[in-house]
Design a protein around this motif. Structure first.
Motif, mmCIF file in Angstrom:
data_model
loop_
_atom_site.group_PDB
_atom_site.id
_atom_site.type_symbol
_atom_site.label_atom_id
_atom_site.label_comp_id
_atom_site.label_asym_id
_atom_site.label_seq_id
_atom_site.Cartn_x
_atom_site.Cartn_y
_atom_site.Cartn_z
ATOM 1 N N SER A 143 -6.221 2.944 2.314
ATOM 2 C CA SER A 143 -5.410 3.315 3.341
ATOM 3 C C SER A 143 -5.572 1.540 3.637
ATOM 4 N N GLY A 144 -4.977 1.219 4.497
ATOM 5 C CA GLY A 144 -4.059 -0.203 4.684
ATOM 6 C C GLY A 144 -3.630 -0.751 4.470
ATOM 7 N N THR A 145 -3.536 -1.957 3.795
ATOM 8 C CA THR A 145 -3.266 -3.597 3.247
ATOM 9 C C THR A 145 -3.031 -3.705 2.062
ATOM 10 N N TYR A 146 -2.298 -4.361 1.177
ATOM 11 C CA TYR A 146 -2.101 -5.041 -0.431
ATOM 12 C C TYR A 146 -1.785 -6.202 0.611
ATOM 13 N N ASN A 147 -2.354 -7.591 0.233
ATOM 14 C CA ASN A 147 -1.219 -8.294 0.889
ATOM 15 C C ASN A 147 -1.210 -9.135 -0.712
ATOM 16 N N LEU A 148 -0.373 -9.646 -0.882
ATOM 17 C CA LEU A 148 0.343 -10.773 -2.594
ATOM 18 C C LEU A 148 0.441 -12.761 -1.534
ATOM 19 N N GLY A 149 -0.691 -13.394 -1.898
ATOM 20 C CA GLY A 149 0.164 -13.973 -1.981
ATOM 21 C C GLY A 149 -0.224 -15.371 -0.845
#
Length: 138
Positions: A68-74
């Motif tokens: 549940s949620g967000t996985y941010n790259l960079g």
């Protein structure tokens, strides 16, 4: 290690057997790290994990659980790429964000439930078919 605070948290560059992000304000790496199992949002809905522009090396038998949620790259200055997770358990309604301020390659693995692009850098899919379950926001 379970990061379950209510304010933004940072995670040092160690080797983690299990790292969990259960924080809606976000958990951000501050150095390159090895992670065998990364779980996002299994205890707190809409949790956020940011790689902070640091490389994640998946450990042997690695697992990503994007519950549940967000996985941010960079980051503003580094365009990290999708780690080679051995097993990917990605729940519908979750998001992967490519957020770099510089050019960033967008992996065709995995299939994305929701995909977002932000930051000034150009986002370019690698060769192959990019699959998005739901929507693309730019």
């Amino acid at each position: 290690m379970n990061c379950n605070g209510s304010a933004a948290q940072t995670v040092a560059g160690y080797t983690y057997n299990i790292l969990k992000s259960n924080n809606t304000a976000g958990v951000t790496l501050v150095a390159a790290t090895i992670i065998t199992t990364l779980t996002i949002g299994d205890g707190t809905a809409n949790s956020v994990f940011n790689d902070g522009g640091f490389v994640i090396t998946p450990g042997a038998g690695s697992v990503l659980n994007l519950t549940s949620g967000t996985y941010n790259l960079g980051s503003a200055t580094v365009g990290t790429t999708w780690p080679a997770w051995g097993t990917r358990n990605i729940t519908a309604g979750t998001t992967v964000g490519y957020v770099s301020g510089v050019a960033q390659a967008v992996s065709i693995t995995p299939s994305y439930p929701n995909l977002t692009f932000s930051g000034a850098g150009t986002k370019t899919p690698v060769a192959g078919t990019l699959t998005i379950w739901r929507q693309l926001e730019c």
